[in-house]
Design a protein around this motif. Structure first.
Motif, short mmCIF file in Angstrom:
data_model
loop_
_atom_site.label_atom_id
_atom_site.label_comp_id
_atom_site.label_asym_id
_atom_site.label_seq_id
_atom_site.Cartn_x
_atom_site.Cartn_y
_atom_site.Cartn_z
N GLN A 1 1.13 -0.88 -0.10
CA GLN A 1 -0.07 0.38 -0.05
C GLN A 1 1.12 1.68 0.09
O GLN A 1 1.95 1.24 0.46
N MET A 2 0.13 2.15 -0.87
CA MET A 2 0.91 3.70 -0.67
C MET A 2 0.41 4.76 0.57
O MET A 2 -0.45 4.35 0.81
N TYR A 3 2.28 5.34 0.77
CA TYR A 3 1.57 5.85 1.75
C TYR A 3 2.35 7.38 1.41
O TYR A 3 3.44 7.17 0.48
N GLY A 4 1.56 8.28 1.69
CA GLY A 4 2.34 10.13 1.71
C GLY A 4 2.05 10.34 3.17
O GLY A 4 1.28 10.29 4.17
N GLN A 5 3.60 11.50 3.36
CA GLN A 5 3.05 11.83 4.71
C GLN A 5 3.99 13.23 4.57
O GLN A 5 5.04 13.52 4.05
N ILE A 6 3.13 14.29 5.34
CA ILE A 6 4.23 15.24 5.63
C ILE A 6 4.92 15.86 6.16
O ILE A 6 4.14 15.49 7.06
N LYS A 7 6.04 15.55 6.93
CA LYS A 7 6.98 16.16 8.10
C LYS A 7 7.33 17.40 8.69
O LYS A 7 7.75 18.48 7.43
N GLN A 8 7.41 17.86 9.60
CA GLN A 8 7.42 19.32 9.67
C GLN A 8 8.04 18.91 11.77
O GLN A 8 7.34 19.31 11.96
N THR A 9 9.51 19.92 11.67
CA THR A 9 9.68 19.81 12.71
C THR A 9 8.70 20.78 13.55
O THR A 9 8.43 22.63 12.87
N VAL A 10 8.43 20.85 15.09
CA VAL A 10 7.95 21.80 15.68
C VAL A 10 8.89 23.52 15.78
O VAL A 10 9.91 23.22 16.68
N GLN A 11 7.93 24.77 15.42
CA GLN A 11 8.03 25.29 15.60
C GLN A 11 7.54 26.29 16.45
O GLN A 11 6.58 26.54 15.97
N ALA A 12 7.88 27.25 17.16
CA ALA A 12 6.58 28.59 17.91
C ALA A 12 6.12 29.26 16.90
O ALA A 12 6.82 29.36 15.34
N SER A 13 4.81 29.45 17.06
CA SER A 13 4.38 30.18 16.28
C SER A 13 4.19 31.12 16.13
O SER A 13 5.35 32.12 16.63
N GLU A 14 4.29 32.17 14.29
CA GLU A 14 4.77 33.22 14.59
C GLU A 14 3.82 34.74 14.25
O GLU A 14 3.03 34.81 14.26
N SER A 15 2.65 33.49 15.14
CA SER A 15 1.29 34.62 15.03
C SER A 15 1.16 35.88 16.19
O SER A 15 1.76 35.45 16.61
N SER A 16 0.72 36.85 15.54
CA SER A 16 0.39 37.90 16.28
C SER A 16 -0.69 38.49 16.32
O SER A 16 -1.80 37.90 15.63
#
Length: 543
Positions: A199-214
């Motif tokens: 079976q095929m899989y697809g995933q997106i990986k991202q290092t957790v960082q602090a939000s840039e939201s204001s």
């Protein structure tokens, strides 16, 4: 003055909501990296998230000495593919620059020692060629550089691999001119004497960082997904750290959002897929899908496919891939109002080709539509002011008898044909429109780096010289001066109202300039409308 006070009160509540939202983001506990697994589904073999290869942020890509990253260049994308696994480890958006005066493209996916944001895909299962325990398939390519030529509409990048049993695999990336989606096909040729199951899989990986939201730009960075039962739901890094997704669905998608941009895996809509998430020990959040299990008979060939999108939140492009993927352009609870506003804004932009002018036109349209209500509002206010002497007489007559006082007031309103709530309706309509437009301006990638005129070269960020907020404050002060203070108003309320233009000017210093432009033009139109309406009321003998 009642109208102005109500308007400022509602606006103050809105700003208070933004403050509360910013406080929540700032005080919320940060995700804690945990190593967890995903529960099994009933109709697939024992392939859990542990089958999906892990690319921890502390583990750099390991390539054989003779292999380098494969680069793909189209009119929209600059992509780099790791031949180990065939993962997309770099994606730059050619026409979207880092800064407005920069020639460097905006990089969405990247991999380095401090931060990883990559897209993985592979084949797992009983006979899969990618495994968290046995490693990834090492593909070979005919070239290290593929480029979409002039006049060429599509570009295919084939990667080849032959396993130990002689079965051959071709992983093909297909790019299309003018598009940000990539079709990923696994062409499996079972040359063995035994059936293959995978079976095929697809995933997106991202290092957790602090939000840039204001406070004034409460943007979201994190994961999101869609299933048959849930059309769109955010699943932030804290959610991933707390609990792994395990949603079985027909179709669906999994994505990572970053303000104006999105990366998403979209498996076939008619397949039974599992949307999953996990948090690696190195603090890397993963979200993706596991596709349907495929049985490939000896001597047979089969293609297993999915689509990957990496680009701006272009609603049309996203809708073409999946009917719900455009929901990553999140307008909040007023989405039903924001969508027609967005379409009207796009219509004006197609005519005037200037986003600032389009915002002015949509402001004029909104104020024009609301003009009958605005006129009724000021007429009602004028009648209420003229009734003040009679209301004072009733108060003296009935004293503290609230019941009789209320009945007398209702009879007076009925006799004079005055609606005491007539001044509130236009305000109640304007605030949802303001909030909806706020989210349209915040979420529409088209306004990123969109110039207006003079010093305003980006309507999606604050005015660098604070001219628009100051002009907005002056216009609010003029509106306040045009409306008389009620003689019975508490002195403390009077002082608060006098300081309101100053307070809101300070708040608006950090608003996107496009939104401040809308508010400023709205105030100027309101001042003009007030003068016209007041002149008409004076002719009728209403002060």
């Amino acid at each position: 003055m009642e109208s102005q006070r109500n308007l400022m009160l509602i606006a103050l509540l809105f700003v208070s909501f933004l403050l509360w939202q910013a406080w929540q983001d700032d005080k919320a506990p940060q995700p804690v990296a945990t190593q967890t697994t995903v529960a099994q589904t009933n109709d697939v073999p024992s392939h859990s998230n542990s089958d999906v290869p892990d690319a921890d942020s502390s583990m750099p890509v390991q390539l054989p000495a003779t292999q380098n990253l494969i680069e793909v260049k189209t009119d929209q994308l600059d992509i780099k593919i790791d031949p180990v696994g065939g993962d997309i480890v770099y994606a730059a958006l050619v026409d979207h620059k880092v800064e407005i005066d920069s020639n460097d493209p905006f990089v969405l996916l990247e991999q380095n020692g401090a931060f990883n944001y990559i897209s993985q895909s592979g084949l797992i299962g009983r006979d899969g060629i990618d495994s968290s325990t046995h490693g990834r398939a090492h593909f070979s390519a005919e070239s290290e550089l593929y480029q979409l030529a002039d006049g060429q509409d599509t570009l295919s990048v084939p990667l080849s691999y032959v396993d130990a049993n002689g079965a051959s695999y071709t992983k093909v990336f297909t790019f299309t001119r003018g598009q940000f989606d990539v079709t990923v096909d696994y062409k499996v040729n079972n040359t063995t004497s035994a059936p293959l199951q995978m079976q095929m899989y697809g995933q997106i990986k991202q290092t957790v960082q602090a939000s840039e939201s204001s406070m004034m730009m409460p943007t979201y960075r994190g994961a999101a997904f869609s299933t048959q039962s849930v059309r769109y739901e955010k699943y932030d890094f804290e959610d991933i750290a707390k609990s792994n997704l395990n949603q079985q669905t027909l179709g669906g998608w999994a994505a990572m959002l970053q303000h104006y941009f999105v990366s998403a895996w979209v498996p076939p809509a008619n397949d039974s897929n599992t949307i999953f998430s996990s948090m690696s020990a190195g603090g890397q959040a993963n979200i993706g899908f596991r596709g349907a299990v495929h049985d490939i008979a000896p001597g047979a060939q089969q293609t297993i496919s999915a689509q990957f999108f990496v680009g701006p939140k272009d609603q049309k492009a996203l809708s073409d891939i999946s009917e719900t993927l455009n929901l990553v352009v999140d307008y909040g609870f007023l989405w039903w109002l924001a969508i027609p506003i967005y379409k009207l804004l796009m219509f004006f932009q197609s005519i005037v080709t200037n986003w600032g002018v389009a915002i002015i036109l949509i402001t004029l349209s909104v104020r024009g539509i609301l003009y009958p209500l605005t006129k009724a509002q000021y007429t009602s206010m004028a009648k209420m002011r003229n009734l003040q002497p009679k209301l004072a007489e009733l108060k003296e007559r009935f004293g503290d008898d609230r019941q009789k006082m209320g009945q007398a007031m209702m009879e007076l309103y009925k006799k004079e044909k005055v609606n005491p709530m007539g001044g509130c309706l236009p305000i109640l309509l304007q605030m949802p429109i303001f909030i909806a437009l706020y989210w349209v301006l915040l979420e529409s990638y088209e306004l990123r780096h969109a110039p207006f005129m003079l010093w305003i070269d980006d309507l999606s960020v604050q005015d660098p010289y604070y001219v628009l907020p100051l002009l907005m404050g002056v216009s609010m002060w003029l509106m306040q001066k045009m409306q008389p203070m009620a003689p019975t108003m508490d002195p403390m309320q009077v002082k608060m109202m006098q300081w309101m233009p100053v307070i809101f000017t300070v708040f608006f210093l950090w608003f996107p300039s496009g939104l401040v432009l809308y508010w400023l033009v709205g105030n100027l139109v309101a001042i003009t409308q007030q003068k016209i309406i007041y002149a008409g009321l004076e002719k009728k003998g209403l002060k």
